[in-house]
Design a protein around this motif. Structure first.
Motif, short mmCIF file in Angstrom:
data_model
loop_
_atom_site.label_atom_id
_atom_site.label_comp_id
_atom_site.label_asym_id
_atom_site.label_seq_id
_atom_site.Cartn_x
_atom_site.Cartn_y
_atom_site.Cartn_z
N LYS A 107 17.42 -20.21 46.59
CA LYS A 107 16.42 -20.67 47.57
C LYS A 107 16.91 -20.44 49.00
CE LYS A 107 13.86 -24.76 49.02
NZ LYS A 107 13.49 -26.13 48.69
N ASP A 109 19.24 -18.39 50.05
CA ASP A 109 19.35 -16.95 50.35
C ASP A 109 17.98 -16.42 50.77
OD1 ASP A 109 22.01 -16.91 49.87
OD2 ASP A 109 21.91 -15.94 47.90
N ARG A 110 16.97 -16.85 50.03
CA ARG A 110 15.61 -16.40 50.35
C ARG A 110 15.20 -16.84 51.75
NH1 ARG A 110 13.89 -17.92 45.24
NH2 ARG A 110 12.91 -19.80 46.08
N MET A 111 15.54 -18.11 52.07
CA MET A 111 15.21 -18.64 53.39
C MET A 111 15.88 -17.82 54.49
SD MET A 111 15.26 -22.70 52.40
CE MET A 111 15.81 -23.26 53.98
N LYS A 112 17.12 -17.45 54.19
CA LYS A 112 17.90 -16.68 55.17
C LYS A 112 17.25 -15.30 55.38
CE LYS A 112 22.80 -15.76 55.89
NZ LYS A 112 24.07 -15.71 55.12
N GLN A 113 16.87 -14.70 54.25
CA GLN A 113 16.23 -13.38 54.34
C GLN A 113 14.96 -13.43 55.18
OE1 GLN A 113 15.74 -12.21 50.27
NE2 GLN A 113 17.91 -11.74 50.05
N LYS A 114 14.25 -14.55 55.07
CA LYS A 114 13.01 -14.69 55.84
C LYS A 114 13.30 -15.02 57.30
CE LYS A 114 10.03 -16.43 52.15
NZ LYS A 114 9.58 -17.72 51.61
N GLY A 115 14.56 -15.15 57.62
CA GLY A 115 14.93 -15.42 59.01
C GLY A 115 14.84 -16.89 59.39
N LEU A 116 14.73 -17.79 58.37
CA LEU A 116 14.66 -19.23 58.69
C LEU A 116 16.03 -19.75 59.10
CD1 LEU A 116 12.37 -20.37 55.76
CD2 LEU A 116 11.76 -20.26 58.18
#
Ligand code: G4P
Length: 290
Positions: A107, A109-116
């Motif tokens: 989760k 990692d996904r947030m990071k990828q989205k730039g959050l």
């Protein structure tokens, strides 16, 4: 604290936990390492659903280590992330944060990828009464947080407790009801002090306790009470032997069974005889008890 769980309480407890779950990334399901099956809420999977979960086997200091290892493997095989802890003495608690990081990695990692922007992992503790939820919260908070009574529905403003740099914990645990359908489970809950009131007859709890000891740890049992019974000695004769050995008698030299029952339960609850795990990993037993 004794709790009477009525259907209304259960529905409310479930609703509250469901609401709290919306606030967190991960759930710590707290169970008693001595009864990792019997100390779970019967609807836990339906309540938690697919929210990342870490199963915390608490009170490791009181359980049988060999059995505990088997339970750890069992939970791993079930796809949960088990961590063995002792909240009272603060053992292994760094593993709790690590486990939370592992199960939420995808989760985040996904947030990071989205730039959050990175933020702390949010977590809550869930479990039946007396498994050690408050003790663990206080340990992780490194201070004393007021205990919200063991009643579902006792609301107070929820706050986040910072646990290190990476974790934030809800200061109010989710309190769910224990399994009550099964008599054996009830006896185990009583024998470990998870339920202290008279939902189950104490004499039956003591009978269960002595038959467990006769079967699993006869020598220690005999030595502890200075008695000489076998695995097949009927329970009434075991009560008599303990009563005689400990001088628990009424006027007229009759055995004081009530005191014998209380003594046995107290000794088992307080680990005076040994460290025991009452749930056994043989899946057939787990199945039988459902
Ligand atoms: P709860 O919030 O889930 O209802 O449980 P709570 O923290 O109140 O803990 C219930 C009992 O279990 C407490 O004992 C607590 O000290 C004990 N406990 C919790 N975690 C551990 C552990 O890892 N190891 C051991 N040995 N005990 C643990 P109590 O007798 O009710 O209170 P007290 O004598 O500690 O004051």
């Amino acid at each position: 604290m004794a709790i009477q769980w009525f259907p209304g309480h259960m529905a409310k407890a479930r609703r509250e936990v469901t609401e709290q779950l919306k606030l967190v990334d991960v759930v710590f399901e707290l169970v008693d390492a001595r009864i990792p099956y019997s100390s779970r809420n019967p609807m836990i999977d339906e309540v938690i659903k697919d929210k990342p979960r870490v199963v915390l086997l608490n009170k490791m200091d009181m359980a049988n280590l060999n059995e505990t290892k088997k339970w750890m493997s069992y939970f791993e095989e079930q796809g949960f992330y088990p961590v063995l802890i002792d909240s009272k003495n603060g053992k292994n608690l760094s593993q709790v944060t690590k486990a939370a990081e592992i199960v939420t990695k995808e989760k985040f990692d996904r947030m990071k990828q989205k730039g959050l922007r990175p933020r702390a992992i949010r977590a809550m503790i869930v479990g039946i009464p007396n498994v050690g939820k408050s003790t663990l919260i206080n340990r992780l908070a490194k201070k004393s947080i007021a205990k919200t009574g063991n009643m579902p529905g006792v609301t107070k403003k929820q706050q986040w407790i910072k646990v290190g740099k990476t974790l934030e914990l809800l200061d109010t645990p989710g309190i769910l009801w224990p399994k009550f359908e099964d008599q054996t489970v009830g006896k185990k809950l009583s024998l470990t002090g998870a339920i202290k009131d008279s939902i189950v007859h104490l004499d039956e709890v003591a009978i269960y306790g002595i038959s467990f000891l006769q079967e699993r740890d006869l020598n220690t049992f005999n030595k502890h009470y200075n008695i000489d019974v076998t695995a097949d000695t009927p329970y009434i004769e075991v009560f008599d032997a303990i009563g005689r050995s400990r001088g628990l008698k009424l006027k007229g030299n009759e055995i004081d069974y009530e005191s014998v029952v209380e003594l046995i339960i107290r000794d088992i609850r307080n680990e005076k005889i040994g460290k025991y795990t009452f749930d056994h990993i043989s899946m057939s037993e787990v199945d039988d008890e459902e």
